[in-house]
Design a protein around this motif. Sequence first.
Motif, PDB file in Angstrom:
ATOM      1  N   HIS A 130       0.798  -1.250  -0.124  1.00  0.00           N
ATOM      2  CA  HIS A 130       0.045  -0.032  -0.015  1.00  0.00           C
ATOM      3  C   HIS A 130       0.961   1.082   0.041  1.00  0.00           C
ATOM      4  O   HIS A 130       1.371   1.742   0.960  1.00  0.00           O
TER       5      HIS A 130
ATOM      6  N   HIS B  76       1.603   5.289  -1.866  1.00  0.00           N
ATOM      7  CA  HIS B  76       1.241   6.563  -2.402  1.00  0.00           C
ATOM      8  C   HIS B  76       2.481   7.054  -3.042  1.00  0.00           C
ATOM      9  O   HIS B  76       2.706   8.505  -3.068  1.00  0.00           O
TER      10      HIS B  76
ATOM     11  N   ASN C 200      -3.756   3.832  -4.373  1.00  0.00           N
ATOM     12  CA  ASN C 200      -4.346   3.611  -3.391  1.00  0.00           C
ATOM     13  C   ASN C 200      -5.294   4.359  -2.906  1.00  0.00           C
ATOM     14  O   ASN C 200      -5.164   5.767  -3.157  1.00  0.00           O
ATOM     15  N   CYS C 201      -6.305   4.175  -2.017  1.00  0.00           N
ATOM     16  CA  CYS C 201      -7.316   4.915  -1.209  1.00  0.00           C
ATOM     17  C   CYS C 201      -8.125   5.770  -2.403  1.00  0.00           C
ATOM     18  O   CYS C 201      -8.568   6.890  -1.874  1.00  0.00           O
TER      19      CYS C 201
ATOM     20  N   HIS D  58      -5.045  -0.587   5.091  1.00  0.00           N
ATOM     21  CA  HIS D  58      -4.509  -0.169   6.304  1.00  0.00           C
ATOM     22  C   HIS D  58      -5.709  -0.553   7.322  1.00  0.00           C
ATOM     23  O   HIS D  58      -5.943   0.423   7.786  1.00  0.00           O
TER      24      HIS D  58
ATOM     25  N   ASP E  72       1.706   2.751   3.448  1.00  0.00           N
ATOM     26  CA  ASP E  72       1.086   3.795   3.544  1.00  0.00           C
ATOM     27  C   ASP E  72       1.830   5.048   3.531  1.00  0.00           C
ATOM     28  O   ASP E  72       1.108   6.132   4.170  1.00  0.00           O
TER      29      ASP E  72
HETATM   30 CU    CU Z   1      -3.664   5.043   1.668  1.00  0.00          CU
END
Ligand code: CU
Length: 485
Positions: A64, A66, A92-93, A247, A363
């Motif tokens: 995960h 960014h 992600n996200c 996460h 993350d």
């Molecule tokens: Cu994230």
Amino acid sequence: MSLRYDLLIRNALVIDGTRRPRFAGDIGVRDARIADIGLLAHARGAVEIDAHGKIAAPGFIDAHTHDDRLLGSDPAMTPKVSQGVTSVIIGNCGISLAPLVSASPPAPLDLIDDGGAFRFADFASFLEELESRPAATNVAALVGHTTLRVASMSRLERAATPAETKRMQALARAALAAGAIGLSTGTYYPPAAHATTEEIIAVARPLKDYGGRYVTHMRHEDDRIAEAMEETFRIGREVGVPVVISHHKVVGARNHGRSVETLALLARAGKRQSVCLDCYPYTASSTVLRADRIALSSRILITWSRPHPECAGMELAQAAERLGLSQEDAVSRLSPAGAIYFSMDEADVQRILQFDETMIGSDGLPHDQKPHPRLWGTFARVLGHYCRDLGLFPLETAIYKMTGLTARNFGLKERGLLLPGCWADITIFDAGEIGDAASFDKPAKLARGIDSVIVNGIVVWREGCSTGTRPGRLLRAGAQRGKEN
Ligand code: CU
Ligand code: ZN
């Protein structure tokens, strides 16, 4: 006559990423792949590394990230390779750089923007850029639902119309056809929070045709977490694809301990559909600055602020006092901004890390002025603090959670394992020394104990320094389509 390799690693303790116990051996690499593992005492390598007393494991896969823009802006990928990471999953996200052309995208897309990052009208041209300008690590990309919304909708503060949903679905299909390995959502964040479950199911539909994953930062991670998990499972079932919960955590003091319940829900769902999750090894989260997090957090640290960059690193309470405002009003004054929230329970974090299907994902937020230490510390912290010092699991299991399990869950063929024929992504480290040095005060600190990191047979990190090589490849979904394992 002796065998010749491009790279020969001698005298290693091999942990192969399957969870099998370690064994002593040498590793011969030829043409970017692992050629042989065993006793290769008479062989020679154009490059040789003596790994005596050290572990050789598959390079870690950051489940995960960014790092979408970092791959171009800092192709050495120092925060990652310095911990032994050789592949990153981006997008992600709900946040992906493509397909979107925008000079000032709304939050949370600004987490990865620098005023010019969103410049790819289609996903194929973004992937071509990744491929033509390689970084030190490999990369696999998800397409983000929030990005699709910004690209397709005239107004974001509502559910999508049928025409907008259709447009998003077409863009998602094009991204998957170009090589995206899945779709991510971030319905926790305001612009995507307006999406209905039906909108997401419709946009996710093409995943099934491409063997893609549905990856989600769920709507709720606090009081309504069970409800958000049921929505996630339903989307996976209706679309007919594997689900990745990003996460996984339980936020807010009144929810502490509820990982017992959420992991039971996951285990139960796992009996009828494919579900997995990732986790970072800290009790504090980090994302954009939001007033509704104040009540849920014991402490909040500012990680960046566009109007008040001098506040990065301060506590929100302290910044509010300096501005002569309440904490709520300080949030609006500091925004756009990011923050770290101390809001989880250590027992929950440990329980989630130990769960069978949990992968390790950082993350990390690479562009924050004062980032959460997970960016530089995640993998070393799992191996040092949680595995060796606290004994949460054997080293073979810790490695599996960052290699073989992750490759399987994301369908990355011939990655994440040290077996002949696999790509030669290898991390050599000292099991007694490995550990994270990054802290909330000093987040940009190199992990301890990493000896060498090898990507596609090329050494990218050696004795605390980047070698300057950029052998990373784009891991496309197309190569493994229809060959699920
Ligand atoms: Cu994230
Ligand atoms: Zn997230």
